[in-house]
Motif scaffolding. Structure first.
Motif, PDB file in Angstrom:
ATOM      1  N   ASP A   2       0.815  -1.136   0.011  1.00 58.19           N
ATOM      2  CA  ASP A   2      -0.104  -0.056  -0.132  1.00 58.19           C
ATOM      3  C   ASP A   2       0.824   1.339   0.186  1.00 58.19           C
ATOM      4  O   ASP A   2       2.091   1.267   0.531  1.00 58.19           O
ATOM      5  CB  ASP A   2      -1.051  -0.176   1.349  1.00 58.19           C
ATOM      6  N   ARG A   3       0.448   2.196  -0.658  1.00 60.55           N
ATOM      7  CA  ARG A   3       0.853   3.321  -0.704  1.00 60.55           C
ATOM      8  C   ARG A   3       0.510   4.453   0.313  1.00 60.55           C
ATOM      9  O   ARG A   3      -0.492   4.672   0.160  1.00 60.55           O
ATOM     10  CB  ARG A   3       0.966   3.938  -2.287  1.00 60.55           C
ATOM     11  N   LEU A   4       1.401   5.283   0.986  1.00 63.77           N
ATOM     12  CA  LEU A   4       0.844   6.130   2.109  1.00 63.77           C
ATOM     13  C   LEU A   4       0.442   7.512   1.229  1.00 63.77           C
ATOM     14  O   LEU A   4       1.083   7.759   0.274  1.00 63.77           O
ATOM     15  CB  LEU A   4       2.077   6.547   2.884  1.00 63.77           C
ATOM     16  N   GLN A   5      -0.368   8.067   1.823  1.00 66.80           N
ATOM     17  CA  GLN A   5      -0.920   9.336   1.246  1.00 66.80           C
ATOM     18  C   GLN A   5       0.233  10.445   1.950  1.00 66.80           C
ATOM     19  O   GLN A   5       0.926   9.996   2.770  1.00 66.80           O
ATOM     20  CB  GLN A   5      -2.423   9.721   1.616  1.00 66.80           C
ATOM     21  N   THR A   6       0.084  11.549   1.437  1.00 67.75           N
ATOM     22  CA  THR A   6       0.741  12.517   2.097  1.00 67.75           C
ATOM     23  C   THR A   6       0.609  12.925   3.583  1.00 67.75           C
ATOM     24  O   THR A   6       1.380  13.335   4.206  1.00 67.75           O
ATOM     25  CB  THR A   6       0.490  14.142   1.160  1.00 67.75           C
ATOM     26  N   ASP A   7      -0.358  12.401   3.981  1.00 65.47           N
ATOM     27  CA  ASP A   7      -0.860  12.533   5.427  1.00 65.47           C
ATOM     28  C   ASP A   7      -0.523  11.466   6.321  1.00 65.47           C
ATOM     29  O   ASP A   7      -0.641  11.204   7.399  1.00 65.47           O
ATOM     30  CB  ASP A   7      -2.146  12.935   5.754  1.00 65.47           C
ATOM     31  N   GLY A   8       0.209  10.528   5.657  1.00 64.79           N
ATOM     32  CA  GLY A   8       0.913   9.303   6.429  1.00 64.79           C
ATOM     33  C   GLY A   8      -0.280   8.082   6.320  1.00 64.79           C
ATOM     34  O   GLY A   8       0.030   7.126   6.927  1.00 64.79           O
ATOM     35  N   THR A   9      -1.522   8.355   5.808  1.00 66.07           N
ATOM     36  CA  THR A   9      -2.441   7.368   5.950  1.00 66.07           C
ATOM     37  C   THR A   9      -2.541   6.296   4.795  1.00 66.07           C
ATOM     38  O   THR A   9      -1.947   6.911   3.606  1.00 66.07           O
ATOM     39  CB  THR A   9      -3.788   7.643   6.110  1.00 66.07           C
ATOM     40  N   ILE A  10      -3.030   5.173   4.876  1.00 67.96           N
ATOM     41  CA  ILE A  10      -2.870   4.543   3.716  1.00 67.96           C
ATOM     42  C   ILE A  10      -4.450   4.702   3.145  1.00 67.96           C
ATOM     43  O   ILE A  10      -5.490   4.538   3.842  1.00 67.96           O
ATOM     44  CB  ILE A  10      -2.922   2.806   4.039  1.00 67.96           C
ATOM     45  N   PRO A  11      -4.706   4.934   1.791  1.00 65.84           N
ATOM     46  CA  PRO A  11      -5.956   5.208   1.253  1.00 65.84           C
ATOM     47  C   PRO A  11      -6.769   3.881   1.319  1.00 65.84           C
ATOM     48  O   PRO A  11      -6.134   2.822   1.179  1.00 65.84           O
ATOM     49  CB  PRO A  11      -5.528   5.414  -0.149  1.00 65.84           C
ATOM     50  N   THR A  12      -7.756   4.337   1.385  1.00 60.60           N
ATOM     51  CA  THR A  12      -8.789   2.820   1.382  1.00 60.60           C
ATOM     52  C   THR A  12      -9.588   2.874  -0.077  1.00 60.60           C
ATOM     53  O   THR A  12      -9.858   3.734  -0.812  1.00 60.60           O
ATOM     54  CB  THR A  12      -9.905   3.016   2.456  1.00 60.60           C
ATOM     55  N   THR A  13     -10.199   1.696  -0.429  1.00 61.88           N
ATOM     56  CA  THR A  13     -10.825   1.784  -1.465  1.00 61.88           C
ATOM     57  C   THR A  13     -12.568   1.681  -1.152  1.00 61.88           C
ATOM     58  O   THR A  13     -12.942   1.077  -0.446  1.00 61.88           O
ATOM     59  CB  THR A  13     -10.674   0.269  -2.055  1.00 61.88           C
ATOM     60  N   PRO A  14     -13.369   2.505  -1.817  1.00 56.97           N
ATOM     61  CA  PRO A  14     -14.590   2.748  -1.525  1.00 56.97           C
ATOM     62  C   PRO A  14     -15.270   1.550  -1.632  1.00 56.97           C
ATOM     63  O   PRO A  14     -14.946   0.800  -2.671  1.00 56.97           O
ATOM     64  CB  PRO A  14     -14.883   3.856  -2.485  1.00 56.97           C
ATOM     65  N   ARG A  15     -16.066   0.881  -1.108  1.00 59.21           N
ATOM     66  CA  ARG A  15     -16.753  -0.401  -1.167  1.00 59.21           C
ATOM     67  C   ARG A  15     -18.260   0.165  -1.703  1.00 59.21           C
ATOM     68  O   ARG A  15     -18.890   1.180  -1.438  1.00 59.21           O
ATOM     69  CB  ARG A  15     -17.194  -0.890   0.293  1.00 59.21           C
ATOM     70  N   MET A  16     -18.904  -0.964  -2.424  1.00 56.41           N
ATOM     71  CA  MET A  16     -20.272  -0.682  -2.890  1.00 56.41           C
ATOM     72  C   MET A  16     -21.178  -1.009  -1.994  1.00 56.41           C
ATOM     73  O   MET A  16     -20.837  -2.193  -1.302  1.00 56.41           O
ATOM     74  CB  MET A  16     -20.085  -1.370  -4.208  1.00 56.41           C
ATOM     75  N   THR A  17     -22.300  -0.467  -1.894  1.00 55.87           N
ATOM     76  CA  THR A  17     -23.223  -0.677  -1.138  1.00 55.87           C
ATOM     77  C   THR A  17     -24.023  -1.959  -1.840  1.00 55.87           C
ATOM     78  O   THR A  17     -23.958  -2.469  -3.058  1.00 55.87           O
ATOM     79  CB  THR A  17     -24.163   0.438  -1.013  1.00 55.87           C
ATOM     80  N   GLN A  18     -24.831  -2.627  -0.993  1.00 57.54           N
ATOM     81  CA  GLN A  18     -25.717  -3.488  -1.374  1.00 57.54           C
ATOM     82  C   GLN A  18     -26.661  -3.191  -2.735  1.00 57.54           C
ATOM     83  O   GLN A  18     -26.920  -3.900  -3.516  1.00 57.54           O
ATOM     84  CB  GLN A  18     -26.439  -4.363  -0.410  1.00 57.54           C
ATOM     85  N   GLU A  19     -27.140  -1.923  -2.330  1.00 56.23           N
ATOM     86  CA  GLU A  19     -27.951  -1.690  -3.492  1.00 56.23           C
ATOM     87  C   GLU A  19     -27.279  -1.327  -4.548  1.00 56.23           C
ATOM     88  O   GLU A  19     -27.891  -1.703  -5.971  1.00 56.23           O
ATOM     89  CB  GLU A  19     -28.783  -0.006  -3.140  1.00 56.23           C
TER      90      GLU A  19
END
Length: 68
Positions: A2-19
């Protein structure tokens, strides 16, 4: 890795809702039916394209942007 963002956090992938997943499945099912109808000569290419456009509006599939 995983690649760190500039704020030091790891970006997350948005999840699809059931709908959203249901809309994707419904769109795919509708397109399969259309393809079958087109293959049997029940609708013209123009009608296929028109109905596909309507299905994209109705189902609002997230993946429509990458679909032919």
């Amino acid at each position: 890795m995983d690649r760190l963002q500039t704020d030091g956090t790891i970006p997350t992938t948005p999840r699809m809702t059931q709908e959203a997943l249901q809309r994707e499945a419904d769109y795919a099912r509708a397109q399969k039916i259309l393809e079958s109808m087109r293959g049997r000569g029940l609708i013209s290419l123009s009608e296929f394209d028109q109905i596909t456009a309507l299905n994209r509006e109705s189902f609002s599939p997230a993946l429509a942007e990458i679909m032919p």
